[in-house]
Design an enzyme around this catalytic site. Sequence first.
Site, PDB file in Angstrom:
ATOM      1  N   GLU A 174       0.797  -1.219   0.000  1.00  0.00           N
ATOM      2  CA  GLU A 174       0.000   0.000   0.000  1.00  0.00           C
ATOM      3  C   GLU A 174       0.836   1.278   0.000  1.00  0.00           C
ATOM      4  O   GLU A 174       0.404   2.296  -0.527  1.00  0.00           O
ATOM      5  CB  GLU A 174      -0.937   0.013   1.218  1.00  0.00           C
ATOM      6  CG  GLU A 174      -2.039  -1.029   1.187  1.00  0.00           C
ATOM      7  CD  GLU A 174      -3.053  -0.790   0.069  1.00  0.00           C
ATOM      8  OE1 GLU A 174      -3.160   0.359  -0.407  1.00  0.00           O
ATOM      9  OE2 GLU A 174      -3.730  -1.759  -0.331  1.00  0.00           O
ATOM     10  N   SER A 221     -50.935 -33.229  31.678  1.00  0.00           N
ATOM     11  CA  SER A 221     -50.652 -33.888  32.956  1.00  0.00           C
ATOM     12  C   SER A 221     -49.313 -33.490  33.560  1.00  0.00           C
ATOM     13  O   SER A 221     -49.006 -33.900  34.693  1.00  0.00           O
ATOM     14  CB  SER A 221     -50.704 -35.407  32.781  1.00  0.00           C
ATOM     15  OG  SER A 221     -52.029 -35.817  32.513  1.00  0.00           O
TER      16      SER A 221
END
Length: 704
Positions: free
Chosen positions: A93, A370
Site C-alpha cells: 500500500e 398432565s
Amino acid sequence: MGVTTRAGRSVRRWMVVVLAIVAASTLGAVAGAVAALVRATPDLEDLRYRPHQTTYIYDRKGRVIRSLYIENRVPVSIDQIPRVMQQAIIAVEDADFEKHRGFDVRGILRALWVDLREGGVVQGGSTITQQLAKIMFLSHERTLTRKLRELFLAIELERRFTKEEILETYLNEIYFGAGAYGVEAAAQTFFGKSIREVTLAEAALLAAIPRSPYYYDPFRYPERALARRNFVLDRMVEEGYISPRAAAEAKAQPLGVVSRNDGRDVSASYFVDYVLQQLYERFPPDEARDRIFGGGLRVYTTLDLDLQRAAEQVAARFPVASTDANGLPQPQLAIVTLDPHTGDILAMVGGRGEGNKFNRAAQATRQPGSAIKPFIWLAAIDRRVATPATVIEDKPLQYTLPDGTDWEPSNYDGRFVGPVTIRTALEHSINMVAIQLLEQVTPGVVISYMKQMGITTLVEPPREPNDRHLALALGGLTRGVTPLEMAAAYGVLANGGILSRPRAILRIEDANGLVLEETQPRQQVVVSDVTAYLVTDMMRGVVQWGTGRSAALPGGRPVAGKTGTTEDYTNAWFVGFTPDLVTAVWVGNDEQRVPMRLPDGTNIGSGRAAQLWRDYMQVAVRNLPPRDFPKPAGIVEGVRIDTKTGLLAPPDCGIPESQTRLEIFAPGTQPTEVSPNCRRSWFQWPDWLRRPFEGLFPPDGSRE
C-alpha cells in the site's frame, strides 16, 4: 534598435496591472481555499477514537457464541499486530510510509508504472496516511476539493501523530470485506484466529484484500485472492522484508480460510435473542443500541455450547409432519436445560425453521396437560393432606358446572382401577385421582405453589361457587405455561425445595475489561426439602415403570419426571431432571387447534417428547458421574404398607407381597394402623410345623 512609444509603455503598464490583479485574485482564491480547508478540518483528536467496536457473547467456558456489531471491529494495539502483517500492508500500500510526510510524489509515479505494467489497478497512489484521512474524515467522492482536503489532512496527521499511531489506526479501521473492519476482526473472520497468530501467507492474504474487498474476497473469488496474495509476497521480497525462499514457501500454502460460521455448527439464535432482550433492559433506551452493537462489550453467559449443540442436533432429527403457511416445519418444539442449583440456562432451542424468530422456550404459553400434576401432589404432601401411601379410588366422576351442564372427565385409557395410592396414580397419570386430590387441596392452593415455584404466567381460577375449576388437574390453565418456567419449577424438586430463577448472563465487561455487572444466582426456599424429596421419589416411578418409561437413561441413572399431553394432541411435554440437570421438552403445532400427527396418521403425544428428552439428555449427562438424589434428614423409610388401604402391612400378615410395598414418609405422617386386609389368627403355628402344610391353608393360618 527601435524606440519605445508612449502607447507601448501604456499597454505594458496595463498588462502589469492586470497580471497583478489576476495574481492577487489567484492568491486570494488559494488563501480562501486554504482557509476553507482549515475551517473544514475536523478535530484530528478523533484519530484516537475507536468507533463501533464489536460486542462478543461468550458461553460459560469462554467460547464465542456470537458477535454483535454495526461494524465488526476489535481494536488491537500496534504491538499486538505481528511485524510481518505491518510489513505486508506497507509493501503493497505504501512502500515509502516510513519516509514521507503525508504524501509521496515518487509513490504516485511508481504506482502508475506498476498499474501500467500489470495492465490494471493493482497499486494505488495514495499513501497510508492519505487513505486513513479519507476513511476517518472524508467521503469517497472523486473531486479535486476532496483530494486537496485529503492531502491537507494527511500532512496534519503526520504532524500530530507518530508513524506507529497512524499505522495502528489504519490497520484497525480499514475494511476487509465479509463484514470485518480492522485486522483482528479480519483474522477471526477469514482464519478463525487472532491476528497475533497469523502466518506469513495469511498476513499477505489480509494485506491483499483492502484494495478491493469484494473483488479479492477469498470466499467468493479464491483464484483472484490467491493471485493478489502472491503479488503481496513479491512486493515484500522487493522491499527486503522477506527472502525469495520464504515467499516461495508461503506461495505454496493454500488460502486457508475457514467457513463463514468460523467452524461452529451451533446457532443458539434463540438464546442470543433472549440475552439481547436482557441487554436492552440494562441500558437507557437512547443509547442501548450503540452500547450493545458498537460498544465492544464482553458478555459472558451461562450457555454451554456442548449441551446447546446436542439439543440442536436432536431437534433437527425430530420428524416433520407438515409445513405451515409460513414455511415453518410442524410440529414445532422447544428444549431448555437449567442447572437447578443456580438457575443457569445451559441450553435453549426455541423452535426450528429458517427465519423463525418466535422463542417457544421462553415466550410460548402452552397447556401443560398432565405435566401439571406434580404440583398438585406437592401441595397435598406439603400441606399434609396426603402421603405417598394415601389411597384414592379411581372411579367415574361427574360435576355440574355453573351453566347447568355436566362435566364427566375420563382417564386417558377410559378405564378405572379402583382404590390406588397416589404414588401409583402419579406414575400412571390417573386423571380421576388427580381431580379428587385437587378437590381436597383446592386449585387456589395449587396455583399459589406454582407461583412460588417460578411460574408467572398463571391466572387465578374463577371463584363462582359451583365452579371448582377442577380441570386444572388435567392441565386446563387460562394462559398456559412456558417451557422455561416449567424447567425452573421442576428444578425446585431437584434442588431440595429451593427455587433458582433462570439466569442467562454471568458477567458484562466493557471494551477495556472493566466489569460493568456481575450476577449472582437468585434463590429462594419455597418448599421443604422433605416435601421435594418425597415428590421426586414418586416421580422417579414415572420414568421407571410409568408413563415416562421412554425417558429412562442408560445404566439406570436416577431420573425423575412427568409426561403431559393435552386432550386434543396439540401439546406434548416431558419435563424431567437428574440431580444435576433439569430439562423441559415441549412439542406442539403453532396453530393450537391442529392436532399433531405424523404423515401416517399417528398421533404425536408425550411418548415422543420423552424420547426426545432421552436422546438429548443421554448426551448431556455423558460426562457427569451418576449420583442419587440427596436424601434429607428425617425421612421415615422402610414402612411396609398395603397398597389397597395405605395402612401398615406387617410381615407375615397374609397380604400378598404384590399388594405391598416399602414406602417413605415425612416425619410423623407414617400410618400407625394395621390394614384390615392383614388377617391373623389368634394362634400362629411355628414355622417348622406350618411349612409342610403351606398351600393347604391360607397364609394367615385360617380357613376361608
